[in-house]
Design a protein around this motif. Structure first.
Motif, PDB file in Angstrom:
ATOM      1  N   TYR B  97       0.822  -1.209   0.000  1.00  0.00           N
ATOM      2  CA  TYR B  97       0.000   0.000   0.000  1.00  0.00           C
ATOM      3  C   TYR B  97       0.851   1.251   0.000  1.00  0.00           C
ATOM      4  O   TYR B  97       0.466   2.291  -0.489  1.00  0.00           O
ATOM      5  CB  TYR B  97      -0.925   0.023   1.218  1.00  0.00           C
ATOM      6  N   LEU B  99       5.242   2.781   0.856  1.00  0.00           N
ATOM      7  CA  LEU B  99       6.638   2.378   1.007  1.00  0.00           C
ATOM      8  C   LEU B  99       6.917   1.864   2.415  1.00  0.00           C
ATOM      9  O   LEU B  99       7.883   1.163   2.651  1.00  0.00           O
ATOM     10  CB  LEU B  99       7.573   3.548   0.711  1.00  0.00           C
ATOM     11  N   ILE B 100       6.083   2.282   3.387  1.00  0.00           N
ATOM     12  CA  ILE B 100       6.273   1.795   4.752  1.00  0.00           C
ATOM     13  C   ILE B 100       5.361   0.591   4.962  1.00  0.00           C
ATOM     14  O   ILE B 100       4.141   0.721   4.983  1.00  0.00           O
ATOM     15  CB  ILE B 100       5.960   2.904   5.786  1.00  0.00           C
ATOM     16  N   ARG B 110       8.941  -3.775  -0.665  1.00  0.00           N
ATOM     17  CA  ARG B 110       9.706  -2.619  -0.220  1.00  0.00           C
ATOM     18  C   ARG B 110      11.207  -2.881  -0.305  1.00  0.00           C
ATOM     19  O   ARG B 110      11.975  -2.047  -0.757  1.00  0.00           O
ATOM     20  CB  ARG B 110       9.293  -2.272   1.211  1.00  0.00           C
ATOM     21  N   ILE B 113      12.438  -2.562  -3.746  1.00  0.00           N
ATOM     22  CA  ILE B 113      12.586  -1.184  -4.196  1.00  0.00           C
ATOM     23  C   ILE B 113      13.838  -0.550  -3.604  1.00  0.00           C
ATOM     24  O   ILE B 113      14.600   0.129  -4.281  1.00  0.00           O
ATOM     25  CB  ILE B 113      11.329  -0.366  -3.822  1.00  0.00           C
ATOM     26  N   LEU B 134      -2.765   6.559  -6.628  1.00  0.00           N
ATOM     27  CA  LEU B 134      -1.706   7.439  -7.133  1.00  0.00           C
ATOM     28  C   LEU B 134      -0.744   7.821  -6.014  1.00  0.00           C
ATOM     29  O   LEU B 134       0.394   8.223  -6.260  1.00  0.00           O
ATOM     30  CB  LEU B 134      -2.316   8.708  -7.736  1.00  0.00           C
ATOM     31  N   ASN B 135      -1.209   7.696  -4.791  1.00  0.00           N
ATOM     32  CA  ASN B 135      -0.370   7.994  -3.634  1.00  0.00           C
ATOM     33  C   ASN B 135       0.948   7.223  -3.687  1.00  0.00           C
ATOM     34  O   ASN B 135       2.034   7.798  -3.548  1.00  0.00           O
ATOM     35  CB  ASN B 135      -1.155   7.615  -2.380  1.00  0.00           C
ATOM     36  N   TRP B 138       3.171   8.314  -6.529  1.00  0.00           N
ATOM     37  CA  TRP B 138       3.947   9.488  -6.233  1.00  0.00           C
ATOM     38  C   TRP B 138       5.132   9.159  -5.321  1.00  0.00           C
ATOM     39  O   TRP B 138       6.236   9.675  -5.513  1.00  0.00           O
ATOM     40  CB  TRP B 138       3.080  10.601  -5.623  1.00  0.00           C
ATOM     41  N   GLN B 139       4.914   8.283  -4.376  1.00  0.00           N
ATOM     42  CA  GLN B 139       6.033   7.874  -3.516  1.00  0.00           C
ATOM     43  C   GLN B 139       7.139   7.233  -4.353  1.00  0.00           C
ATOM     44  O   GLN B 139       8.331   7.420  -4.075  1.00  0.00           O
ATOM     45  CB  GLN B 139       5.565   6.875  -2.457  1.00  0.00           C
ATOM     46  N   GLU B 142       8.987   9.919  -6.237  1.00  0.00           N
ATOM     47  CA  GLU B 142       9.900  10.625  -5.325  1.00  0.00           C
ATOM     48  C   GLU B 142      11.228   9.887  -5.125  1.00  0.00           C
ATOM     49  O   GLU B 142      12.242  10.507  -4.845  1.00  0.00           O
ATOM     50  CB  GLU B 142       9.222  10.831  -3.958  1.00  0.00           C
ATOM     51  N   THR B 143      11.198   8.556  -5.262  1.00  0.00           N
ATOM     52  CA  THR B 143      12.459   7.818  -5.094  1.00  0.00           C
ATOM     53  C   THR B 143      13.406   8.072  -6.267  1.00  0.00           C
ATOM     54  O   THR B 143      14.573   7.722  -6.194  1.00  0.00           O
ATOM     55  CB  THR B 143      12.231   6.297  -5.027  1.00  0.00           C
ATOM     56  N   GLN B 144      12.882   8.654  -7.363  1.00  0.00           N
ATOM     57  CA  GLN B 144      13.632   8.904  -8.595  1.00  0.00           C
ATOM     58  C   GLN B 144      14.096   7.626  -9.271  1.00  0.00           C
ATOM     59  O   GLN B 144      15.045   7.638 -10.057  1.00  0.00           O
ATOM     60  CB  GLN B 144      14.806   9.846  -8.338  1.00  0.00           C
ATOM     61  N   LEU B 145      13.453   6.515  -8.963  1.00  0.00           N
ATOM     62  CA  LEU B 145      13.694   5.295  -9.736  1.00  0.00           C
ATOM     63  C   LEU B 145      12.792   5.379 -10.967  1.00  0.00           C
ATOM     64  O   LEU B 145      11.772   6.058 -10.936  1.00  0.00           O
ATOM     65  CB  LEU B 145      13.322   4.066  -8.896  1.00  0.00           C
ATOM     66  N   LEU B 173       2.139  13.583 -14.271  1.00  0.00           N
ATOM     67  CA  LEU B 173       3.085  12.864 -13.419  1.00  0.00           C
ATOM     68  C   LEU B 173       4.497  12.908 -13.974  1.00  0.00           C
ATOM     69  O   LEU B 173       5.466  12.691 -13.237  1.00  0.00           O
ATOM     70  CB  LEU B 173       2.653  11.402 -13.263  1.00  0.00           C
TER      71      LEU B 173
END
Lengths: 478, 208
Positions: B97, B99-100, B110, B113, B134-135, B138-139, B142-145, B173
């Motif tokens: 759901y 990254l945490i 996780r 990733i 989309l949450n 976006w995470q 943000e990791t730029q992968l 996006l």
């Protein structure tokens, strides 16, 4: 220009201060790492605990937190939520009024206790009892088993006797405990039809989307035994194969739930082969079936309740995606059943053959007889004939193998009604098979596995003893 | 007993020891071994029950169990395909759901990733719950992968009256977006074409 998400200024400020501290060698961006740290991600914190800059990060997190009433995780989640909702509104056309699925009424029927419980009972009666137990475990098993006994075994025995003049080799392949006449016969004639019918039914239930609704329905009941509704899926899967189900306990949220579910799987949930044989055998004696079912239910709830009290940790809250109800496609169900069966047989056939060989070797050097003789007093203690001892030994190799052995015992008329019930209950409770133990070890670790296994053995035999005494005193006749 | 809490890269090794200890039985469909790297590794990630496994089966021509409930896939599953003349390894992951992670199976994705060399992440989302899902997109951004977004189940969404503008979403996006109905193979060609773009433009790993 693509959109950009800016968090509230104190958080952006904190990110800017944390970023330069972090190593640039990470695979993911420092912004991402900083955000994880601000959300107090336990895994990353544990990794960075030893770094000299960790106290500084801690200070930044505490300072930033003081700017917010709500937790930082919540603040970050809210920013993201606003951002993504805005995008969603920009790029989708949503229906003017909430349109509900045409199956909404069906959904309501399955999750409302008043209608949901009767539906569940219908599913259990027709899906499990009639289809798996009576049809799979009765009709199909009798047919194939009869065919084996009357057509295949005699031929195999004759051919083997003709090729190999030595009794020792003959016994390895044929006769009472041979690889072909016992190992393959158990796998093909007894286990295959039951497991096939079960997996067909299970695939149908899971593809329709019924299982998550069942979780929702039973959530409250499960709370009393320290589990959330989520755990219904591994437990039901356990009715198919406890080994597979032990692996699936991973989907449960807390360690506590995983331990309770593993224990219940090892102790009370019979696998499909066991279930099929037991339903098949006991369906001729309705009282016996009722006694077996109520004892198992009582133990399931009782042990679950106590485990819920003893195993430390909090009950996790129930959150689960409820997928739409769908009409399952026949092809998908057949493919899935086929793949599961292939997996299952890849697991069991070698073990069945191995068991035949071990029994053969054990008999040859006398170890088998020693163990069986050791088990005989236990059998007498349970009020069972000594001939039942090998069945318990098989049960350790594979549950289904033991169940198949029980089928043999009953057809040769050795077990009386009461003995059948006691044997059924004890064998259901008795130790999970080797494969399941192996997965318990892998998923739960050695300590938990040993604890659960020793508890299960002790509990199974004590309960068998008590049940036998109670049935004798109450003079229940079957 | 705490050992299973660690699903780091030590896991494959530990598993082998466990198998050796017990000897028999192996599950062929599930393979956590990272040692044999193909040229390109692409991972399918996303919330539970959005059709990652269905898409994985389509892309690799293999079969992993697909069901209509969350949590069907509990381990990494690996499969190969040839795209744009290159051997590509696809990874199917348990649902996540955020990254945490909360549950153990989420942790698998996780760790993938955070620690493993993956050239492209395909984030699969359900068109019916676009905003919520989309949450995680976006995470991931943000990791730029490198991320490619698959908006799956557009047919089901359309039946509820939800229509998704693929191009506009890609523009907002800043990543490639493909809308699909994986069970009907709708959008599969488009997805393979986009993946082929990635495969051709090696090296894949860093730029975004």
């Amino acid at each position: 220009m693509s959109a950009r998400l800016l968090y509230p200024p104190p958080i952006e400020n904190a990110i800017a201060r944390i970023e330069p501290l972090l190593d640039t060698k990470n695979r993911i961006s420092r912004r991402s790492l900083a955000l994880l740290l601000l959300q107090k991600d336990p895994i990353l914190r544990a990794q960075l605990q030893q770094e000299p800059y960790f106290p500084q990060i801690e200070r930044i997190v505490v300072e930033t937190q003081s700017c917010f009433v709500e937790s930082l995780s919540l603040a970050i989640a809210q920013s993201r939520h606003q951002f993504t909702t805005a995008i969603e509104q920009d790029i989708t056309i949503q229906p003017s009024k909430e349109r509900t699925s045409k199956y909404e009424w069906l959904h309501q029927l399955t999750v409302n206790p008043v209608t949901g419980i009767p539906i569940l009972l219908l599913v259990l009666y027709f899906g499990i009892y009639q289809f798996v137990g009576v049809f799979g475990g009765g009709t199909l098993v009798d047919g194939i088993e009869g065919f084996f006994e009357s057509q295949i075994n005699p031929v195999v025995n004759t051919i083997v006797a003709a090729i190999f003049p030595w009794q020792v080799i003959q016994d390895l392949l044929a006769n009472d405990y041979g690889i072909i006449t016992l190992g393959i016969r158990y796998a093909v004639a007894i286990v295959l039809p039951i497991v096939t019918t079960f997996f067909l039914m299970f695939s149908l239930l899971e593809d329709s989307g019924y299982l998550p609704r069942l979780s929702l329905l039973l959530d409250r009941l499960f709370k009393t035994i320290g589990l959330s509704g989520r755990s219904i899926i591994p437990l039901i899967l356990g009715l198919g194969c406890g080994t597979m189900a032990t692996l699936v306990t991973r989907t449960l949220e807390s360690k506590r739930e995983r331990i309770i579910a593993t224990l219940l799987l090892a102790l009370t949930i019979p696998c499909s082969a066991q279930l099929g044989v037991i339903l098949g055998l006991l369906s001729q004696e309705p009282t016996a079936l009722i006694v077996w079912a109520s004892v198992m239910m009582a133990i399931f709830l009782g042990i679950g309740f106590f485990a819920g009290k003893i195993v430390p940790g909090n009950t996790s809250c129930f959150y689960m995606e409820i997928p739409p109800l769908r009409l399952p496609s026949l092809k998908a169900i057949l493919t899935k059943t086929y793949v599961r069966l292939k997996w299952y047989f890849g697991e069991i056939l070698p073990l069945f053959i191995l068991a035949s060989i071990l029994i053969w070797a054990g008999k040859l050097i006398g170890v088998f007889d020693v163990i069986v003789r050791g088990l005989e007093p236990v059998m007498l203690w349970l009020g069972l004939p000594t001939e039942a001892a090998p069945t318990f030994l098989y049960g350790f190799f594979r549950r289904d193998y033991g169940a198949a052995g029980m089928f043999d015992l009953h057809s040769s008329g050795i077990l009386t009604g009461q003995q059948l019930v006691v044997a059924a209950v004890t064998l259901t409770l008795f130790i999970p098979c080797i494969a399941q133990l192996q997965f318990m070890f892998k998923e739960r670790g050695i300590k938990t596995t040993i604890a659960i296994a020793s508890f299960v053995i002790l509990f199974a035999f004590s309960l068998g003893y008590i049940l036998n005494q109670v049935l004798t005193i109450m003079e229940v006749s079957f | 007993m705490d050992c299973h809490d660690c699903h780091q890269s030590c896991q494959p090794k530990r598993k082998k020891i466990a198998w050796k200890l017990f000897g028999f039985g192996s599950r062929k469909s599930v393979n956590n071994d990272f040692s044999h790297h193909a040229q390109t590794t692409i991972a399918l990630v996303g919330s539970p029950n959005v059709g990652k496994s269905a898409l994985f089966n389509l892309l690799t021509g293999t079969y992993v169990t697909v069901s209509n409930y969350p949590g069907t896939t509990v381990e990494l599953v690996r499969g190969n395909a040839v795209i744009a003349g290159e051997k590509v390894t696809f990874l199917d992951t348990p649902g996540m759901y955020s990254l945490i992670p909360i549950t153990e199976e989420e942790r698998v994705a996780r760790d993938l990733i955070m620690n493993e060399k993956v050239d492209l992440f395909i984030h699969v989302i359900d068109a019916k719950h676009l905003g919520r899902m989309l949450n995680l997109t976006w995470q991931l951004i943000e990791t730029q992968l490198p991320v490619l977004l698959v908006v799956n189940m557009i047919d089901e969404a359309l039946k509820l009256g939800i229509w998704v503008d693929e191009n506009q979403l890609a523009y907002k996006l800043g990543i490639p977006v493909v809308t699909m109905e994986a069970t009907q193979k709708v959008g599969l060609k488009k997805l393979i074409a986009k993946v082929a773009d990635y495969v051709r433009s090696t090296p894949l790993s860093t730029t975004y």
